[in-house]
Write an enzyme that holds these catalytic residues in place. Structure first.
Site, mmCIF file in Angstrom:
data_model
loop_
_atom_site.group_PDB
_atom_site.id
_atom_site.type_symbol
_atom_site.label_atom_id
_atom_site.label_comp_id
_atom_site.label_asym_id
_atom_site.label_seq_id
_atom_site.Cartn_x
_atom_site.Cartn_y
_atom_site.Cartn_z
ATOM 1 N N GLY A 8 0.837 -1.207 0.000
ATOM 2 C CA GLY A 8 0.000 0.000 0.000
ATOM 3 C C GLY A 8 0.863 1.246 0.000
ATOM 4 N N GLN A 12 -2.160 6.963 1.613
ATOM 5 C CA GLN A 12 -1.894 8.156 2.436
ATOM 6 C C GLN A 12 -0.698 7.949 3.368
ATOM 7 O OE1 GLN A 12 -4.580 9.183 5.608
ATOM 8 N NE2 GLN A 12 -4.016 11.342 5.578
ATOM 9 N N ASP A 54 0.009 -7.549 -4.188
ATOM 10 C CA ASP A 54 -1.423 -7.620 -3.901
ATOM 11 C C ASP A 54 -1.613 -8.511 -2.670
ATOM 12 O OD1 ASP A 54 -4.122 -8.195 -3.824
ATOM 13 O OD2 ASP A 54 -4.319 -8.491 -5.992
ATOM 14 N N TYR A 143 -15.322 -1.795 9.033
ATOM 15 C CA TYR A 143 -13.927 -1.371 9.243
ATOM 16 C C TYR A 143 -13.481 -1.748 10.663
ATOM 17 C CZ TYR A 143 -9.955 1.895 9.430
ATOM 18 O OH TYR A 143 -8.717 2.462 9.570
ATOM 19 N N LYS A 147 -10.677 -4.362 12.123
ATOM 20 C CA LYS A 147 -9.540 -3.873 12.922
ATOM 21 C C LYS A 147 -9.404 -4.654 14.230
ATOM 22 C CE LYS A 147 -7.708 -1.081 10.108
ATOM 23 N NZ LYS A 147 -6.432 -1.481 9.503
HETATM 24 N N1 SER Z 1 -9.020 7.472 9.376
HETATM 25 C C1 SER Z 1 -9.772 6.258 9.390
HETATM 26 C C2 SER Z 1 -11.112 6.456 8.847
HETATM 27 O O1 SER Z 1 -11.639 7.532 8.983
HETATM 28 C C3 SER Z 1 -9.873 5.710 10.779
HETATM 29 O O2 SER Z 1 -8.725 5.063 11.156
HETATM 30 O O3 SER Z 1 -11.666 5.554 8.331
#
Ligand code: SER
Length: 319
Positions: A8, A12, A54, A143, A147
């Site tokens: 990656g 960012q 990948d 998400y 995590k």
């Molecule tokens: N910056 C991330 C998000 O907003 C959170 O870790 O999804």
């Protein structure tokens, strides 16, 4: 750390972490891993090796690890929170199938692995203020589910197989080099772009929505320092709370106005992001990171704002 694979590397965090590691370890191979369609460009491409990496292709990753004698993998491939809500199955595949591919390679070839966790690993019944290191983690977003599972699986590979997994729970990350994509905290990056362009900013979150945030140089320092930490001091591994600032849209807006008089902001709520943000902590307690590996951030909101505005004006050629 000497030979590092950053998966990656055009994202960012990856775009800046890869360059930082290349600067820190000139004798090593710092491999910029990318997927087709997100190729490295410019200095990122020219300053070191780059390979298609990948996370869903274990054989490909194993080949890279062998070829460059990789000792540390930064696994930064992920769908952020808002986009993961629209593509939950894809988020699960990238975050979980990808992670187990990497952990298996790490087990076989003896690499350390950093896979970031997040404020998103917490949920609505987590204590919001001074969120402890060890506390309730029952997130409601896909998400967040991935995590928490990432933290557990990474700890499992450490305790069962001795794989050197370590990580941090990142707050919302603010930077001027590469835009985040599809997160809940992205507004705190976008607001600076609007300010320097002289545009009105449309804020997707309500006033009073507090979250932990961090400037990218501190986040990069955390990502490096945790992997360099003395393992005998680590009581925790996956993942450490780290914190540097906490604000809501009003506070960051007013801070920017001190430097950009006349800057305008209006609120147009995004219900998906608002729901996610409302379930995340206001401010984490990072005392375990401070005690176990001397974590200490450098930037507060004022210092970050000055630096963001200056660098964005340069980047966008705005005097
Ligand atoms: N910056 C991330 C998000 O907003 C959170 O870790 O999804």
């Amino acid at each position: 750390m000497k030979n590092v694979l950053v998966i990656g590397s055009t994202g960012q965090i990856g775009s800046e972490l890869t360059m930082k590691l290349r600067g820190m370890i000139p004798e090593g191979n710092i491999v910029a891993g990318y997927i087709p369609g997100a190729e490295p460009k410019g200095a990122l491409l020219e300053s070191g090796p780059a390979e298609v990496a990948d996370v869903l292709n274990g054989a490909q990753l194993a080949e890279i690890v062998k070829k460059y004698n990789i000792d540390t993998v930064y696994n930064l491939a992920a769908l952020l929170s808002a986009v993961a809500e629209s593509k939950p199955l894809l988020a699960w595949r990238i975050q979980m199938d990808g992670l187990i591919n990497i952990l298996e390679i790490a087990r076989e070839q003896g690499c350390a692995v950093f896979t970031p966790s997040s404020i998103g690993s917490f949920g609505p019944n987590t204590p919001r203020v001074g969120t402890p290191q060890d506390t309730i983690q029952r997130p409601k977003s896909m998400y967040g589910v991935t995590k928490v599972a990432t933290e557990l699986l990474s700890d499992y590979y450490f305790s069962k197989y001795g794989v050197d997994t370590r990580s941090v729970r990142f707050p919302g990350l603010i930077s001027y080099t590469t835009l985040p994509g599809g997160g809940t905290t992205d507004y705190a990056v976008d607001i600076y772009y609007s300010a320097v362009k002289g545009e009105e900013f449309t804020c997707p979150l309500n006033p009073g929505t507090f979250m932990d945030m961090m400037y990218m140089p501190d986040a990069l320092k955390a990502a490096v320092d945790i992997m360099d930490a003395d393992p005998s001091r680590l009581i925790h591994r996956n993942s450490f709370n780290i914190a540097s600032m906490s604000f809501d849209p009003e506070i960051i807006y007013k801070k920017i106005c001190e430097h950009v008089p006349g800057f305008k902001m209006k609120y147009v709520n995004d219900p998906v992001r608002q729901k996610i943000a409302d379930s995340w902590p206001d401010r984490m307690d990072d005392s375990c990171a401070r005690e176990e590996w001397d974590w200490k951030p450098s930037y507060d909101l004022e210092a970050m704002t000055v630096d963001m505005l200056e660098n964005l004006r340069k980047k966008l050629n705005l005097a």
